[in-house]
Enzyme design. Sequence first.
Site, PDB file in Angstrom:
ATOM      1  N   LYS A   1      38.175  -6.678  67.928  1.00 45.02           N
ATOM      2  CA  LYS A   1      37.329  -7.587  67.140  1.00 45.02           C
ATOM      3  C   LYS A   1      35.888  -7.541  67.671  1.00 45.02           C
ATOM      4  O   LYS A   1      34.933  -7.468  66.909  1.00 45.02           O
ATOM      5  CB  LYS A   1      37.895  -9.017  67.253  1.00 45.02           C
TER       6      LYS A   1
ATOM      7  N   SER B   1      47.935 -18.434  73.270  1.00 45.13           N
ATOM      8  CA  SER B   1      49.396 -18.616  73.244  1.00 45.13           C
ATOM      9  C   SER B   1      50.153 -17.291  73.316  1.00 45.13           C
ATOM     10  O   SER B   1      51.384 -17.275  73.328  1.00 45.13           O
ATOM     11  CB  SER B   1      49.791 -19.356  71.961  1.00 45.13           C
TER      12      SER B   1
ATOM     13  N   LYS C   1      43.036  -5.128  88.125  1.00 47.46           N
ATOM     14  CA  LYS C   1      43.272  -6.557  88.398  1.00 47.46           C
ATOM     15  C   LYS C   1      42.235  -7.037  89.394  1.00 47.46           C
ATOM     16  O   LYS C   1      41.758  -6.261  90.228  1.00 47.46           O
ATOM     17  CB  LYS C   1      44.664  -6.763  89.001  1.00 47.46           C
TER      18      LYS C   1
ATOM     19  N   SER D   1      44.831  -9.445  73.848  1.00 46.69           N
ATOM     20  CA  SER D   1      43.521  -9.079  74.410  1.00 46.69           C
ATOM     21  C   SER D   1      42.982  -7.829  73.735  1.00 46.69           C
ATOM     22  O   SER D   1      41.787  -7.702  73.481  1.00 46.69           O
ATOM     23  CB  SER D   1      43.640  -8.785  75.913  1.00 46.69           C
TER      24      SER D   1
ATOM     25  N   ARG E   1      61.013 -24.280  69.837  1.00 43.69           N
ATOM     26  CA  ARG E   1      60.865 -24.191  68.389  1.00 43.69           C
ATOM     27  C   ARG E   1      61.959 -23.292  67.777  1.00 43.69           C
ATOM     28  O   ARG E   1      62.416 -23.505  66.665  1.00 43.69           O
ATOM     29  CB  ARG E   1      59.487 -23.619  68.057  1.00 43.69           C
TER      30      ARG E   1
HETATM   31  N1  GLU Z   1      46.456 -11.611  83.011  1.00 48.40           N
HETATM   32  C1  GLU Z   1      47.252 -11.175  81.921  1.00 48.40           C
HETATM   33  C2  GLU Z   1      48.354 -10.239  82.388  1.00 48.40           C
HETATM   34  O1  GLU Z   1      48.705 -10.200  83.534  1.00 48.40           O
HETATM   35  C3  GLU Z   1      46.433 -10.611  80.788  1.00 48.40           C
HETATM   36  C4  GLU Z   1      45.666  -9.384  81.093  1.00 48.40           C
HETATM   37  C5  GLU Z   1      44.672  -8.998  79.991  1.00 48.40           C
HETATM   38  O2  GLU Z   1      44.727  -9.545  78.912  1.00 48.40           O
HETATM   39  O3  GLU Z   1      43.853  -8.140  80.289  1.00 48.40           O
HETATM   40  O4  GLU Z   1      48.951  -9.560  81.597  1.00 48.40           O
END
Ligand code: GLU
Length: 529
Positions: free
Chosen positions: A420, A246, A159, A414, A298
């Site tokens: 991809k 999303s 992070k 991600s 939805r």
């Molecule tokens: N910031 C997002 C999370 O806390 C996504 C992290 C990512 O896709 O690497 O899960």
Amino acid sequence: MFRIVSILKTPKLNYSNAYRFAHKMPEHLKDIATSKNPEFSAMIQYYFHGAAQLMEKDMIDYLGKYPQMKPEKKQNRVNVILDMIGNASCCLEINFPIIRDDGKYEMITGYRAHHTYHRMPLKGGIRYAMDVDLDEVKALSYLMTFKTACVNVPFGGAKGGVRIDPKNYTPRDLQRITRRYTTELLKRLMIGPGIDVPAPDYGTSGREMSWLADQYQKTFGYSDINSLAIVTGKPIHNGGIRGRESATGKGIWKATDMFLSDEDWMKLISLKTGWQDKTAIVQGFGNVGSYTAKFIHRAGCKVIGIIELDCSLFDEKGIDIPALIEHKKLNNTIKGFPNSKESTKDLLFEKCDILFPCATQQILTSENANKVQAKIIAEGANGPTTPAADKILKDKNILVIPDLFCNAGGVTASYFEYLKNINHVSFGKISSKREQRMVDEILSSMTHSLQQGGKCIKIEPNENLQELRDCNTEAEIVAYALQHVMETSAIGIMETANKYELCNDLRTAAYIWSIWKIFMAIESSGLTM
Ligand code: GLU
């Protein structure tokens, strides 16, 4: 899509295991259980050690695969692996100057933390906020490790963050900060397509990810064919994937849906299954909160409250979420929304079925958890509940769907974006038309064969087959795969809760479900031989 039928016996009502945090909790974490305001990283360590203690015997048994190994050595190996998981491997603080648009110089502080290297690359967002510090990124890097293991996505945890309030900077200032922060991390080999792959988080979006990718491609990554895989959450035209933006919200809806559809779990908290008669309050209306609200609305849920920093909205008839999303897009705030009334009450404690904290950490504490009236808390944010609050909520029989599972949809998408990028092809591009044709040809061959045998029956696809046949665009493939990942993890967590007799303690179940995978990866890598 498809629903699972209940796979559980009624969850066992045995609280004893959930609170069996024995003597092995590290000394510095002893007070965390009751602390009003625990250090964020200590709080995640506490959750980890609490779950690890329940698994210790199983881990030692697992080492039975080495018949020659003495019991003390087995215990020692387990201890070392748990110590490795319990600490961050590397934390970096960097300070650098920028010249702002108004000509003034300013020193900027940024961070990146790497948790464990049992899976490479590492993965985790970058946040821009004033409360970013070393402890926060450390805590969030732990959570990323548990989150990726929870949904079985092969990354380690990391992070990062920059201590700024992005609202106080122009886009050009922000671009300068992002590019310089990227260079500082690259210089120290802290990020890279095979090292550590950032993504958006609180205060950042696809825009910052584009700048980061561009900075890499123009400098250190000039000859790297996989350069786009340095970061995920990019805009589509810059190597991003449809459905990533999303994905966290969609995952939160799906995670909640898995429990809401299960009769046994709902019986445990005296709720009926399904979304139709449910009310919800969502804290936060940024990327995570707004998409969560959109998907649950939805699904038929009545969203009666939205909590933002500058204003809260309450409407017992249900807020028109699509209209509110439009309003926020135009005005950059939910303030002034004509269709629902502003509320001065703290809606976190208002009566509703499901509360979605989708803003930031340590929102529910020992000071306020007693006031929560929701029956389910679905943690869209990372670390919104302190251990003391968690205990209060469990005792009140509130079902907490924990962060490491609940908001894992983002990192799951991600992962698809990363694949991809390193495959240099979008999902479905090469094979989907052929697969679609295959379904059509199989059905028509069967019809033809029956006709040859004198039967005049036309074979038609059922609803599920038709749905699969039509699922061939990148967006559909990502949505389908994301739901599948959330479903399998939910089932794994439910089974773990049952196996360890954890009753409503889904957090401990999710940690156990994750720690097993990390433990086995470290153990089999030979790192502790
Ligand atoms: N910031 C997002 C999370 O806390 C996504 C992290 C990512 O896709 O690497 O899960």
